[in-house]
Design an enzyme around this catalytic site. Structure first.
Site, PDB file in Angstrom:
ATOM      1  N   PHE A 161       3.163   4.698  21.351  1.00 24.39           N
ATOM      2  CA  PHE A 161       3.694   3.345  20.851  1.00 24.39           C
ATOM      3  C   PHE A 161       4.861   2.776  21.497  1.00 24.39           C
ATOM      4  CE2 PHE A 161       4.253   0.302  17.566  1.00 24.39           C
ATOM      5  CZ  PHE A 161       3.019  -0.194  17.448  1.00 24.39           C
TER       6      PHE A 161
ATOM      7  N   ALA B  23       9.754   5.590  20.612  1.00 24.48           N
ATOM      8  CA  ALA B  23      10.721   4.224  20.241  1.00 24.48           C
ATOM      9  C   ALA B  23      10.091   3.666  19.020  1.00 24.48           C
ATOM     10  CB  ALA B  23      10.575   3.521  21.242  1.00 24.48           C
ATOM     11  N   VAL B  24      10.983   3.416  18.154  1.00 22.58           N
ATOM     12  CA  VAL B  24      10.566   3.008  16.799  1.00 22.58           C
ATOM     13  C   VAL B  24      11.367   1.559  16.805  1.00 22.58           C
ATOM     14  CG1 VAL B  24      10.348   3.056  14.171  1.00 22.58           C
ATOM     15  CG2 VAL B  24      10.191   5.140  15.735  1.00 22.58           C
ATOM     16  N   ILE B  25      10.737   0.530  16.743  1.00 22.52           N
ATOM     17  CA  ILE B  25      11.600  -0.980  16.457  1.00 22.52           C
ATOM     18  C   ILE B  25      11.417  -1.668  15.178  1.00 22.52           C
ATOM     19  CG2 ILE B  25      11.593  -3.030  17.759  1.00 22.52           C
ATOM     20  CD1 ILE B  25      10.423  -1.675  20.412  1.00 22.52           C
TER      21      ILE B  25
ATOM     22  N   HIS C  10       8.273  -0.041   7.064  1.00 21.93           N
ATOM     23  CA  HIS C  10       7.502   0.794   7.828  1.00 21.93           C
ATOM     24  C   HIS C  10       8.596   1.567   8.722  1.00 21.93           C
ATOM     25  CE1 HIS C  10       4.991   2.079  11.405  1.00 21.93           C
ATOM     26  NE2 HIS C  10       4.329   2.464  10.313  1.00 21.93           N
TER      27      HIS C  10
ATOM     28  N   PHE D  29      16.697  15.078  20.679  1.00 24.17           N
ATOM     29  CA  PHE D  29      16.186  13.621  19.964  1.00 24.17           C
ATOM     30  C   PHE D  29      16.462  12.562  20.956  1.00 24.17           C
ATOM     31  CE2 PHE D  29      16.594  10.216  16.979  1.00 24.17           C
ATOM     32  CZ  PHE D  29      15.327  10.227  16.167  1.00 24.17           C
TER      33      PHE D  29
ATOM     34  N   ARG E   7      18.683   0.629  25.870  1.00 24.78           N
ATOM     35  CA  ARG E   7      18.655   2.204  25.867  1.00 24.78           C
ATOM     36  C   ARG E   7      17.745   2.669  26.728  1.00 24.78           C
ATOM     37  NH1 ARG E   7      20.871  -0.525  21.974  1.00 24.78           N
ATOM     38  NH2 ARG E   7      22.324   0.068  20.512  1.00 24.78           N
TER      39      ARG E   7
END
Length: 158
Positions: free
Chosen positions: A24, A82-84, A90, A115, A129
């Site tokens: 994702f 990657a969590v945006i 969520h 991590f 990043r």
């Protein structure tokens, strides 16, 4: 009096590395993967010692990292994803559970888990990043893995 110091290095960290990668947000994650691979190879790790395992997203990374650690084939695991943040809670659930799960894997199996999962507020921060203004967090995670492999070997030798 001299204090004894034990620390890892980047040069004595040969070994096998598993990169557990969330698909994702792949437009960002692939830059993290490339940064990690480039860093490992630049520090003497052969590409044949690297295995990339792809999972759907960040939430699935800890379970697969656990299976990888259980097998005992790898000296370190590098988690990349990657969590945006969006408009719902969520983000907090996924980012928090991924982080907690990876820490648990490392402690349970004694395998370093680096991590490299971005947890950011915007796409712009993710891009920064993953290889632009803020460096490449995949490369930084790889450096952490290299150092931890070396440190664990030093601790086991003492």
């Amino acid at each position: 009096m001299t204090l004894k110091t034990i620390e890892g290095t980047f040069t004595a960290a040969k070994g096998r590395y598993a990169l557990v990668v969330g698909r994702f947000n792949s437009f960002v994650v692939e830059s993290l993967v490339q940064g990690a691979i480039d860093t490992l190879v630049r520090h003497g790790v052969e590409q044949s010692e690297l295995t990339i395992i792809r999972v759907p997203g960040a939430f699935e990374i800890p379970l697969v990292a656990q299976k990888v650690a259980q097998r005992g084939e790898f000296d370190a695991i590098i988690a990349l994803g990657a969590v945006i943040r969006g408009g719902t809670p969520h983000f907090e659930y996924v980012a928090g559970e991924c982080t907690k799960g990876l820490a648990q894997v490392s402690l349970q199996f004694g395998v370093p888990v680096a991590f490299g999962v971005l947890t950011v507020d915007s796409i712009e921060q993710a891009i920064e990043r993953s290889g632009t203004k803020a460096g490449n967090k995949g490369a930084e995670a790889a450096l952490s893995a290299l150092e931890m492999v070396s440190l664990m070997a030093a601790l086991e030798a003492k």
